[in-house]
Structure formats: C-alpha cells, structure tokens
Design an enzyme around this catalytic site. Sequence first.
Site, PDB file in Angstrom:
ATOM      1  N   GLY A  17       0.094 -11.444 -40.427  1.00  0.00           N
ATOM      2  CA  GLY A  17       1.117 -12.286 -39.798  1.00  0.00           C
ATOM      3  C   GLY A  17       1.662 -11.648 -38.535  1.00  0.00           C
ATOM      4  N   TYR A 158       9.302 -22.035 -51.503  1.00  0.00           N
ATOM      5  CA  TYR A 158       9.280 -20.755 -50.782  1.00  0.00           C
ATOM      6  C   TYR A 158       9.978 -19.682 -51.612  1.00  0.00           C
ATOM      7  CZ  TYR A 158      10.263 -17.265 -47.172  1.00  0.00           C
ATOM      8  OH  TYR A 158      10.354 -16.097 -46.459  1.00  0.00           O
TER       9      TYR A 158
END
Length: 266
Positions: A17, A158
């Site tokens: 990421g 999430y």
Amino acid sequence: MKTRLKPIAEQVVVITGASSGIGLTTARHAAALGARLVLVSRNAEALGALVQELRRNGHFATRVVADVARIDDVREIAEVARGAFGGIDTWVNNAGISVYGKLESIPLEDQRRLFDTNFWGVVHGSLVAASELRRRGGALINVGSEVSDVALPLQGMYSASKHAVKGFTEPDVVADAIIYAAQHRKRDIYVGAASRLFSIGNRLMPHLMDKYLERFMFAQQRSQRPRRRGSPSALYAAGVGMHERQRQENRVAESSLYTRLTTLDW
C-alpha cells in the site's frame, strides 16, 4: 536469544500500500533515513513515480505491482526483494481499503473484496514474511486501527476486518510509529491518544461508547461533496496515488504527544 533489530539505515523494508496515504509517507521517511525499499501497490503509475522520486534523491528503491489479496503476487514481492537487495529485514502490511454504508446496503461482493485485501492480504504478507524473516530475523509490522476495538457506524465491515487482523497477529505520526517498530521490539503501538482512549473506553464503558459513536461518528464520516460519476474507487482497482493525506474535510492531528512519549527510549 532475541534477534537484535538493525538500525533503519541498514534495513531492506517491504511496504505494501505504498502509493498513497500512510504507506507513501512511511516510504519517504524510511528512504530519508537510509533504508532500501521494496514498494508495493496495485497502482503501477504511482509506484513508478515514487521510485523515480526516491532514486532522484539518491535513495535505493524498487517496485512490485501486486494485489495482496493474491498469494502468488505476495510471493513475487519476496522474490523481488531477494533479487534486488538480498533479503528482507522489515515487512510492513499496510495495504487496506474501506467502504462506507450500512451493512445491509453494501453488496456482499464488495464486503468480501474488502476482507480479501484487509484481512487475507495481511495473512498472505505475514506468512510470506515469516518464511523470509525466519532465516535472518527482522520485524513484521501489521498496520491496524483503533476500530479493531470499537466498531464505527458506516464502517462495520472495515472494523470487522481490522478486528480480524488484530486477532491474527494522521500519516506522519503513523509513519514514525512504523519506523520505530521496525527498530524496537514493541508488540503494540497506539498512534494518538484518541486511539488508546477508544480502546480503553470500549473495554470499560461499552454502552457509553456506543452512545458516543451513534451521536458523533455518523457526521464525521460523511462528506458534503457529492460523489463524482466515474471517480476512481480503490475497492477493485488501484485508487489515486501519490497523496499522503486523503483530503479529509475534518481537522486531522499532525502530531501526537502520547505516541511520542510511548515510543521514547527511556
């Protein structure tokens, strides 16, 4: 006998990421301190720009365009690291995505995709990293969230994915904490006093925390800006890269006295 972690300047660091947000900030910080970097993202264009930027400044970096939800992609990261720098000293599982909305309104395929990245991406990275680090020692860093302890309205899946990560194992402050963790054996580092208070509050006063979240967190996660049609989404494809800050409309703290104190070498 515990393996001694190297100074960051002597390390080869993998960051997933890495093309935006915390990953991008961490890459720049680690490079400035002398680390050799293996940078990972789905965003080939942003990764290329970042590697060029770092190399222009005299740093050592290479890239791997990969989706951490796929184990073969993650294995390739380790192969590239060995080929470019001879091995790995620190592996940072940072890649993550989120979707906003009530659980019943989010398509199941979107919820599964989120888990593929946020949870299985960490599992894949951890297994591959453990195999590499077992030979020479080093640090495995899984970037979590305070929402692993406290489920947020509109980000239930999430929160669930981050809770799963915790069970399995704003940006400048987090990046500094990651670099600290790469050099010091510390099991958990809370970034910002609020994250620690959320965790403690949910454990000691869960009913009160539920009321607080219901009262304040809906508004904090909504935007006045209408969504533009055709705007990129990071759920299934690479999102917009090369942005350290994620264009938050609310004020975001740029420093944390709490984190600084808890990461001092007393």
